[in-house]
Enzyme design. Structure first.
Site, PDB file in Angstrom:
ATOM      1  N   ASP A 395       0.857  -1.186   0.000  1.00 19.46           N
ATOM      2  CA  ASP A 395       0.000   0.000   0.000  1.00 19.46           C
ATOM      3  C   ASP A 395       0.895   1.238   0.000  1.00 19.46           C
ATOM      4  O   ASP A 395       1.830   1.354   0.796  1.00 19.46           O
ATOM      5  CB  ASP A 395      -0.899   0.008   1.235  1.00 19.46           C
ATOM      6  CG  ASP A 395      -1.913   1.132   1.175  1.00 19.46           C
ATOM      7  OD1 ASP A 395      -2.956   0.938   0.483  1.00 19.46           O
ATOM      8  OD2 ASP A 395      -1.689   2.180   1.788  1.00 19.46           O
ATOM      9  N   ASN A 403      -3.117  12.799  -4.916  1.00 17.59           N
ATOM     10  CA  ASN A 403      -4.347  13.103  -5.661  1.00 17.59           C
ATOM     11  C   ASN A 403      -4.902  14.481  -5.284  1.00 17.59           C
ATOM     12  O   ASN A 403      -5.358  15.233  -6.152  1.00 17.59           O
ATOM     13  CB  ASN A 403      -5.400  12.028  -5.407  1.00 17.59           C
ATOM     14  CG  ASN A 403      -5.053  10.713  -6.090  1.00 17.59           C
ATOM     15  OD1 ASN A 403      -4.403  10.704  -7.142  1.00 17.59           O
ATOM     16  ND2 ASN A 403      -5.462   9.602  -5.503  1.00 17.59           N
ATOM     17  N   ASP A 412      -2.372   8.721 -11.133  1.00 18.85           N
ATOM     18  CA  ASP A 412      -2.332   7.621 -12.113  1.00 18.85           C
ATOM     19  C   ASP A 412      -0.898   7.390 -12.589  1.00 18.85           C
ATOM     20  O   ASP A 412      -0.483   6.242 -12.786  1.00 18.85           O
ATOM     21  CB  ASP A 412      -3.221   7.958 -13.308  1.00 18.85           C
ATOM     22  CG  ASP A 412      -4.698   7.974 -12.942  1.00 18.85           C
ATOM     23  OD1 ASP A 412      -5.045   7.418 -11.870  1.00 18.85           O
ATOM     24  OD2 ASP A 412      -5.507   8.519 -13.725  1.00 18.85           O
ATOM     25  N   GLU A 438      -4.658   2.345  -4.328  1.00 18.25           N
ATOM     26  CA  GLU A 438      -3.204   2.251  -4.294  1.00 18.25           C
ATOM     27  C   GLU A 438      -2.733   0.967  -3.636  1.00 18.25           C
ATOM     28  O   GLU A 438      -1.577   0.860  -3.217  1.00 18.25           O
ATOM     29  CB  GLU A 438      -2.625   3.458  -3.543  1.00 18.25           C
ATOM     30  CG  GLU A 438      -2.904   3.484  -2.047  1.00 18.25           C
ATOM     31  CD  GLU A 438      -4.254   4.092  -1.702  1.00 18.25           C
ATOM     32  OE1 GLU A 438      -4.451   4.473  -0.553  1.00 18.25           O
ATOM     33  OE2 GLU A 438      -5.125   4.196  -2.599  1.00 18.25           O
TER      34      GLU A 438
END
Length: 537
Positions: A395, A403, A412, A438
């Site tokens: 993770d 973001n 992305d 993620e």
């Protein structure tokens, strides 16, 4: 009519001219044949060996169109009257002319009804119809009626039956010999003389020379003792057969006609090889001999031609069948190629669809569903082989900040970039998939927790050093890892639950590290020398 245009002759004038031409041609041929017959084919005893005029008239009735026939019949009547008026009373000459026209008309009508408009000696059945309705029926009718006229004239010293037989055989023999020759030659010239070969003419000349040579030897007989010669008339039959085999109907009929000339000429002089007391018997035997040659030779020629025609038809049909088979084969090949192309396109589409269904659209690795399916299958295999395995839960640390601060497009980019170091750190047989957001999972087949920790640490280190650039800005990311070893019995959900718990512990311990639930009392197996939190550039 348009003013100034040149008037054209009516079509009927052209037709009338052709009819007049046909009348003149048939009338002259009939008259000449009648004179020759009177002076060359009637014995001193008054026996007609053959009567060519009716053979010519029958050939004309078989050649010309129906609308010509009344005029041709008129020409025949006139020619008969001119030829017979000096030898017979008017009523007898008219009777003979009408008898000839009637008998020939009946025979020609029956032949054309069975064989069709354009009659020709090109089929065996046409020859059979001609033989039945011409020499047998038409000549028989002429003999019956002609014999009656001779009885009424009172010029015969024999019975009516003998008169009928003499007339019948004379007409029939002439039809057998001359009518096929005239019809075949006419049709051949009318068609432009196809298939003419000088070699065939040379062969026919040799056959005729043979007929002339053997004919003089076999028919020039003056006494009974001379009949036992090596060259007998039977050799001429063989020449007729040979002509039929090599030259067809034209060769056979012309050869038979030449043989008939020899036979009639010697019979008229009394030097024939048939030594009998009665001249009538000699005539009958000669007529039978000539009839046999004509039927055998011309019939054989017709049979050979029909076989050749059937062979040509079969070849054409075979050629057409091969062409059709080739066409069908080409169509099948085209369809096969097209079907193959369609199948290939469909297979590619299916592959793309399967890949799309199994691949995460953003990162290009296995999506959650496909990854879980593959891991489940691998666990079943490992359970049967009694092997171990480990799972690594990954993770990204503080991914939400990327973001929020740089946008989802930057997020992305980060997700795509970290795939490379993870893929390079695992083996080809290991499974790697994105679980969502993620979060990623790695399944190490046949690896214990120690090997899994080593792999996880390698991945962690590579991610930490990974240079990521987005629109000229550097992004540094780290990741936390949870490792769980499969005990050989637990289900897939339990294994991933343990890995998730280990990941939770790694995050609680400060992130950017690897934690394994299967280790001893240590809180973490590895930890970076310094805590590197996520920093925005």
């Amino acid at each position: 009519m348009l003013i100034g245009s040149k008037p054209s002759l009516p079509q009927s004038r052209h037709v009338d001219y052709q009819i007049i031409k046909a009348m003149f041609l048939v009338g002259i041929a009939y008259y000449v044949a009648a004179l020759l017959a009177i002076h060359q084919t009637i014995t001193p005893e008054g026996i007609a060996i053959l009567w060519p005029p009716n053979a010519i008239l029958l050939a004309a009735f078989l050649i010309y169109p129906y609308r010509y026939l009344p005029y041709i019949a008129m020409a025949g009547v006139i020619a008969e009257l001119i030829a017979s008026i000096s030898s017979f009373p008017i009523w007898a000459a008219v009777s003979f002319a009408l008898i000839n026209i009637l008998s020939v008309s009946i025979g020609a009508a029956l032949i054309r009804q069975k064989s069709g408009q354009n009659f020709n000696f090109n089929q065996l059945k046409n020859g059979a119809y001609f033989l039945l309705f011409g020499p047998f029926i038409a000549a028989c009718i002429a003999g019956m009626l002609g014999g009656s006229v001779y009885i009424l004239l009172g010029r015969s010293d024999t019975s009516y039956v003998n008169l009928w037989q003499i007339w019948w055989f004379g007409d029939a023999l002439a039809m057998l010999i001359l009518t096929p020759l005239i019809v075949v030659l006419w049709r051949w010239i009318e068609a432009g003389m196809p298939n003419f070969k000088w070699s065939a003419l040379f062969e026919m000349t040799l056959i005729w020379l043979g007929v002339i040579s053997i004919g003089y030897q076999s028919f020039e007989v003056g006494s009974y003792e001379q009949t036992f010669l090596f060259f007998t008339p039977i050799w001429l039959v063989l020449l007729g057969i040979f002509a039929a085999i090599r030259l067809g109907v034209i060769g056979a009929s012309s050869t038979v006609a030449l043989i008939a000339i020899f036979a009639v000429e010697h019979l008229m002089r009394g030097t024939h090889p048939i030594i009998l007391s009665l001249p009538q018997s000699a005539v009958l035997l000669t007529q039978e001999y000539l009839a046999i040659i004509a039927i055998v030779s011309i019939g054989l020629a017709l049979l050979i031609k029909e076989i050749a025609d059937q062979r040509d038809i079969l070849k054409q049909q075979e050629k057409a069948l091969k062409s059709q088979n080739q066409f069908l084969e080409d169509r099948v090949n085209e369809r096969t190629i097209a079907l193959k192309e369609v199948n290939q396109a469909l297979q590619k589409a299916n592959d793309r669809l399967a890949k799309s269904a199994a691949t995460d659209e953003l990162t290009g690795i296995s999506n959650r569903r496909h990854f879980l399916s593959e891991v489940q299958r691998e666990l079943q295999r490992l359970r049967l082989d009694n092997q171990t395995a480990s799972a690594i839960m990954i993770d990204l640390d503080h991914f939400k900040l990327v973001n929020d601060n740089l946008g989802h497009e930057a997020g992305d980019v980060v997700l795509r970039e970290i795939v490379t170091p993870i893929s390079q750190a695992i083996r080809p047989r290991d499974l790697f998939g994105r679980m969502g957001g993620e979060e990623f999972l790695v399944f190490l087949s046949g690896a214990d927790d120690r090997m899994a920790n080593t792999v996880a640490e390698r991945i962690r280190n590579e991610i930490e050093k990974l240079p990521i650039t987005y629109r000229g800005q550097q992004i540094q990311v780290t990741a936390s890892f949870g490792v769980a070893q499969w005990d050989g019995h637990a289900e897939l959900d339990e294994l991933f639950h343990q890995a998730d718990k280990a990941l939770y512990q790694a995050k609680n311990l400060g992130r950017n590290q690897v934690f394994s639930l299967t280790m001893s009392d240590k809180a973490a197996v590895t930890k970076s020398s310094q805590e590197n939190h996520f920093e925005l550039p």
